[in-house]
Each structure stands twice: as structure tokens, then as C-alpha cells.
Scaffold this motif. Structure first.
Motif, short mmCIF file in Angstrom:
data_model
loop_
_atom_site.label_atom_id
_atom_site.label_comp_id
_atom_site.label_asym_id
_atom_site.label_seq_id
_atom_site.Cartn_x
_atom_site.Cartn_y
_atom_site.Cartn_z
N MET A 1 -14.41 -63.72 -25.11
CA MET A 1 -15.45 -63.13 -25.48
C MET A 1 -14.00 -64.41 -27.31
N SER A 2 -14.53 -64.33 -28.48
CA SER A 2 -13.83 -64.67 -28.88
C SER A 2 -13.20 -64.19 -30.22
N GLY A 3 -12.41 -64.06 -30.90
CA GLY A 3 -11.51 -62.59 -31.56
C GLY A 3 -10.85 -61.73 -30.41
N THR A 4 -10.60 -62.18 -30.06
CA THR A 4 -9.71 -61.86 -28.82
C THR A 4 -7.67 -61.59 -29.09
N PHE A 5 -7.13 -60.68 -28.90
CA PHE A 5 -5.61 -61.27 -28.40
C PHE A 5 -5.12 -60.37 -27.00
N ALA A 6 -4.48 -61.33 -26.42
CA ALA A 6 -3.86 -60.56 -25.07
C ALA A 6 -2.98 -59.46 -25.69
N ILE A 7 -3.17 -58.31 -25.19
CA ILE A 7 -1.53 -57.73 -25.30
C ILE A 7 -0.48 -57.35 -23.76
N GLY A 8 -1.56 -58.14 -22.68
CA GLY A 8 -0.22 -58.76 -21.25
C GLY A 8 -0.49 -58.61 -20.24
N ARG A 9 -0.48 -58.62 -19.69
CA ARG A 9 -1.39 -58.35 -17.25
C ARG A 9 -0.77 -57.10 -16.90
N LEU A 10 -1.64 -56.29 -16.28
CA LEU A 10 -1.84 -55.31 -15.39
C LEU A 10 -2.52 -55.86 -14.04
N PHE A 11 -1.40 -55.51 -12.87
CA PHE A 11 -1.35 -56.12 -11.31
C PHE A 11 -2.61 -57.32 -11.38
N GLY A 12 -2.02 -58.02 -11.88
CA GLY A 12 -2.52 -59.35 -12.59
C GLY A 12 -3.72 -59.46 -13.36
N VAL A 13 -3.93 -59.27 -13.76
CA VAL A 13 -5.16 -58.65 -14.30
C VAL A 13 -5.20 -59.00 -16.15
N ARG A 14 -5.44 -60.10 -17.09
CA ARG A 14 -5.44 -60.10 -18.21
C ARG A 14 -5.35 -58.99 -19.05
N GLY A 91 -15.95 -49.87 -26.01
CA GLY A 91 -15.55 -49.85 -24.27
C GLY A 91 -15.03 -51.27 -24.33
N GLY A 92 -15.01 -51.27 -22.53
CA GLY A 92 -14.29 -52.54 -21.90
C GLY A 92 -15.10 -53.83 -21.23
N VAL A 93 -14.73 -54.66 -21.16
CA VAL A 93 -15.65 -55.57 -19.88
C VAL A 93 -14.54 -56.17 -19.40
N SER A 94 -14.84 -55.85 -18.05
CA SER A 94 -13.95 -56.56 -17.33
C SER A 94 -15.14 -57.92 -16.11
N GLU A 95 -14.22 -58.77 -16.91
CA GLU A 95 -14.51 -60.67 -16.27
C GLU A 95 -14.33 -60.72 -15.08
N ILE A 96 -15.77 -60.40 -14.11
CA ILE A 96 -15.51 -60.97 -12.40
C ILE A 96 -15.99 -61.55 -12.34
N ALA A 336 -19.50 -71.79 -19.42
CA ALA A 336 -19.87 -70.91 -19.88
C ALA A 336 -18.85 -69.76 -20.24
N GLN A 337 -18.57 -69.53 -19.07
CA GLN A 337 -16.78 -68.72 -18.26
C GLN A 337 -15.37 -69.89 -19.38
N ARG A 338 -15.21 -70.61 -18.58
CA ARG A 338 -14.11 -71.23 -19.49
C ARG A 338 -14.11 -71.36 -21.32
N ASN A 339 -15.37 -71.73 -21.69
CA ASN A 339 -15.63 -71.84 -22.64
C ASN A 339 -15.43 -73.33 -23.57
N ILE A 340 -15.89 -74.37 -22.15
CA ILE A 340 -15.83 -75.25 -22.01
C ILE A 340 -16.63 -76.44 -22.83
N HIS A 341 -16.76 -77.80 -22.80
CA HIS A 341 -17.95 -78.72 -23.76
C HIS A 341 -18.48 -79.38 -22.11
N GLN A 342 -17.59 -79.92 -21.31
CA GLN A 342 -17.67 -80.86 -20.01
C GLN A 342 -16.77 -80.28 -18.96
#
Ligand SMILES: [Zn+2]
Length: 382
Positions: A1-14, A91-96, A336-342
Motif C-alpha cells: 500500500m502506498s502512502g505508508t511508513f514503517a513504525i517497527g516490528r512485532l513478532f517478526g511482522v513489520r 482499521g488495519g490489514v494484515s498482508e498474509i 502485485a505484492q512486491r509492487n515490481i514491474h518485472q
């Protein structure tokens, strides 16, 4: 998702936060401090209302995070990879990664979230009952957190996709009919129905009771309806792709460059001549890495003449690759998940092609066309 910033990791999940959360955080703090708290708790100073408002908003954020984390931890416990949790305005989304392998797994990963929220609500309820005699700030906080957690738990149990309850419904239909496809259709239709229902209710509210509540209902309804219909579209896409492989959609010819040229040479002699987005870096017979227009853009103009392609490229070990016989769905999902072109298609260590978004789209368009033609021929026959 664009327009986001990371705040840390919890139990290995960003853990990431969408910028809209800053706005929502302020909105909740403001409505607590200026309206809800003064209507329930009298005689505090302005600073007290605002302190409790801000702390309440921050703790709501923590509760939503705990809800999302419960989905992630249940998924991890069942052997799935969780890339990140993103908190955004509703709310939130978990990217599983990957879809659930069984109805049971889908059921538990989905229901654990609302159960966690209801549990938190019950916990704050107990605290509130113990504190109720006082009209202090702690009482107000526990009362507020009790209400919102119970509301989050109940709302998410509504059997409408994309809410957790919709996923629970999908798991139940899946178990009953043995068809993931039909289950997704049912859950997304109830999602659309709920979405339109909320929009209708919101319009009634706008004209009768409260403009603000009405607008919120319309907004949430629209959000649910559009998410539900996009799930239906994905399902159609998946059917169009079924049976196709990465090899069907990849480009067999792909541009190559040597690792020992400069970034400036790459720009002058390749990119500005044939306008390709990505080049495989190959030395003799060995695949060294991948360099893209985005990598080039990351090098300041004055350094392009002295930087080697090999310094800037993504090294072969870090390049995402797929074998040619992988299902096309996997290719599209990774893009799509990695947001890459190739993606580089590799067969026993050697690059054999390049899978691009355009390539996937082309195959989908043409298979869709053929499928429709076939359907027409069948109708003609009958
Ligand atoms: Zn949830």
C-alpha cells in the motif's frame, strides 16, 4: 500500500501506518475531547479533556493493532508468512502471503480478530466496573475502550466481505460446498449488500437525524461495497488465468547488458534508445543481476559516469525469480505484492525470459477473448 511508513516490528511482522491514520488519530482525539467526554464527565478542565482524548485515541490505535496482530499470529502459527500489518483509516490489514489452504484455516485466522476485540472489550468492562464509583480520567478511558472494542468486535462479525465475518462466512460456505469459488461469491455478495445497505441508511440519516453520522455511514458503505466487488473481479481474473503458466506470458527475448559498463552508458546506449524498463546483467553465461530504470533514477546525475552497473543492480541472489512452469496467478501475485514491474524467469539457474505486467495483461485479455468466442460458438451450436 502506498502512502505508508514503517513504525517497527512485532513478532517478526513489520508494522506500517498509513498517513490517513494521523488524520483519524486527530479526529478521534478531537471528538473525544470536545464532545463525548464533556457529555459524560462534567467539570474537568480543558487540558484534562484533551489529555484523556489523546490517550484514548492512542490506546484505540493499540487495540486495533492487537486485533490485527491476532490475525497475523494465528496465520504464522499455521505456517503462513505474514509480510506486514498496515493500519489505515478504517482499521488495519494484515498482508498474509498465499490464500488459506483449507476452510478451517480461513475460519480460525479470520475469527480470532473479532474474538480478540470482544475479549479486550470484556477486559475494559471489568476494569470499568471496578472504577465506576469515581468520575476520574481512568474511568473515562476504560469506558471508552470498552465501547470501541465491543463495537469493533461486533461490527467485524457482520457476515459481509471484506469484514472478518465475511471471511468466516466464506470459510463456512467453503466447508459446506467444497468450492472456494462459490464461497467467495457468496461472501462478496453479502459484502455488497451490506455496503449498499449502509449507503442507503446513511442517506436516510443525512436527511433526518445527523449529517455527520450519515456521511460516515455512506463512506463506510462505499468502502465495503467497493472492496467486495473487487474481490469478485479478482475471482473472474483468476478463472481467466487458470491453466496458464508464467512461461506462456513471458517475453523470450530480453535485453542484456554487461556488468562492466557505467550507469551513464546504460542510459545513453540502451535505455534512451530502446526504452526498456529492465535489463538483465549477464557476464558470459552467468546471470549476475537485474538493473531497472528505477535503479538508474536512484543514482544522482553527477555520479552516473563513475558508477558501474554492477554496483547499482540487484544482485542475482536477491532478484525475484520464478520457474517457467509456475502458474500465472503466482507471477501476477508476486508482481502485485512486491509492487515490481518485472520478474526474471529462471530455468535451472539460467534466465529464459522476463515476465512483465504488460505480458500478463496481454495473455489475460486474449484468453478472455477466446473464452468469450468459445461461449458464443457453444450458443450458436445449440
Ligand atoms: Zn480483523
Amino acid at each position: 500500500m502506498s502512502g505508508t511508513f514503517a513504525i517497527g516490528r512485532l513478532f517478526g511482522v513489520r508494522v506500517r501506518v498509513h498517513f490517513s491514520w494521523i488524520f483519524i488519530f486527530a479526529l478521534i482525539a478531537w471528538s473525544l475531547a470536545s464532545s463525548w467526554l464533556p457529555s459524560q464527565y462534567f467539570g474537568w478542565g480543558r487540558a484534562q479533556y484533551w489529555t484523556v482524548g489523546i490517550v484514548g485515541s492512542a490506546l484505540l490505535f493499540v487495540c486495533v493493532l492487537i486485533h490485527e496482530l491476532s490475525h497475523s499470529l494465528e496465520a504464522i502459527r499455521r505456517g503462513r508468512k505474514v509480510r506486514s500489518i498496515t493500519l489505515f483509516f478504517l482499521g488495519g490489514v494484515s498482508e498474509i502471503e498465499d490464500e488459506s489452504k483449507s476452510a478451517g484455516e480461513e475460519f480460525w485466522v479470520s475469527i480470532v480478530g473479532p474474538l480478540t476485540s470482544l475479549g479486550l472489550g470484556a477486559l475494559f468492562w471489568l476494569m470499568y466496573l471496578n472504577l465506576r464509583s469515581g468520575a476520574g480520567q481512568l474511568t473515562a478511558l476504560t469506558q471508552y475502550l470498552m465501547i470501541v472494542n465491543l463495537a469493533i468486535g461486533v461490527f467485524n462479525l457482520l457476515p459481509a466481505f471484506p469484514l472478518d465475518g465475511g471471511r468466516v462466512l466464506r470459510a463456512l460456505v467453503w466447508r459446506a460446498t467444497n468450492s472456494h469459488e462459490r464461497a467467495t461469491r457468496v461472501a462478496s455478495f453479502t459484502g455488497s449488500a451490506l455496503g449498499f445497505g449502509l449507503i442507503g441508511l446513511g442517506i436516510v440519516f443525512v436527511f433526518t437525524n445527523s449529517l455527520v453520522t450519515g456521511i460516515w455511514l455512506v463512506f463506510i458503505g462505499w468502502f465495503i461495497q467497493s472492496a467486495a466487488s473487487s474481490v469478485r473481479r479478482d475471482e473472474v481474473e483468476k478463472q481467466t488465468m487458470s491453466g496458464r503458466t508464467v512461461g506462456d506470458a513471458m517475453e523470450h527475448t530480453f535485453p542484456q547488458v554487461a556488468p562492466g559498463i557505467t550507469v551513464q552508458d546504460l542510459l545513453d546506449d540502451y535505455i534512451s534508445k530502446d526504452f526498456r524498463r529492465a535489463y538483465l546483467v549477464v557476464l558470459g553465461d552467468t546471470f549476475q543481476g537485474l538493473i531497472t530504470a528505477t535503479d538508474v533514477r536512484g543514482v544522482p546525475a553527477e555520479q552516473r559516469a563513475v558508477k558501474w552497473v554492477s554496483e547499482v543492480m540487484t544482485k542475482a541472489a536477491d532478484v525475484l525469480t520464478l520457474p517457467p512452469d509456475a502458474p500465472l496467478e503466482d507471477g501476477l501475485r508476486v508482481l502485485a505484492q512486491r509492487n515490481i514491474h518485472q520478474l526474471v524467469v529462471v530455468d535451472s539457474g539460467m534466465p529464459v525470459g522476463l515476465l512483465t505486467r504488460a505480458g500478463v495483461l496481454r495473455v489475460m485479455e486474449i484468453s478472455d477473448l477466446l473464452a468469450r468466442e468459445e461461449a458464443r460458438e457453444r450458443t450458436d451450436d445449440s
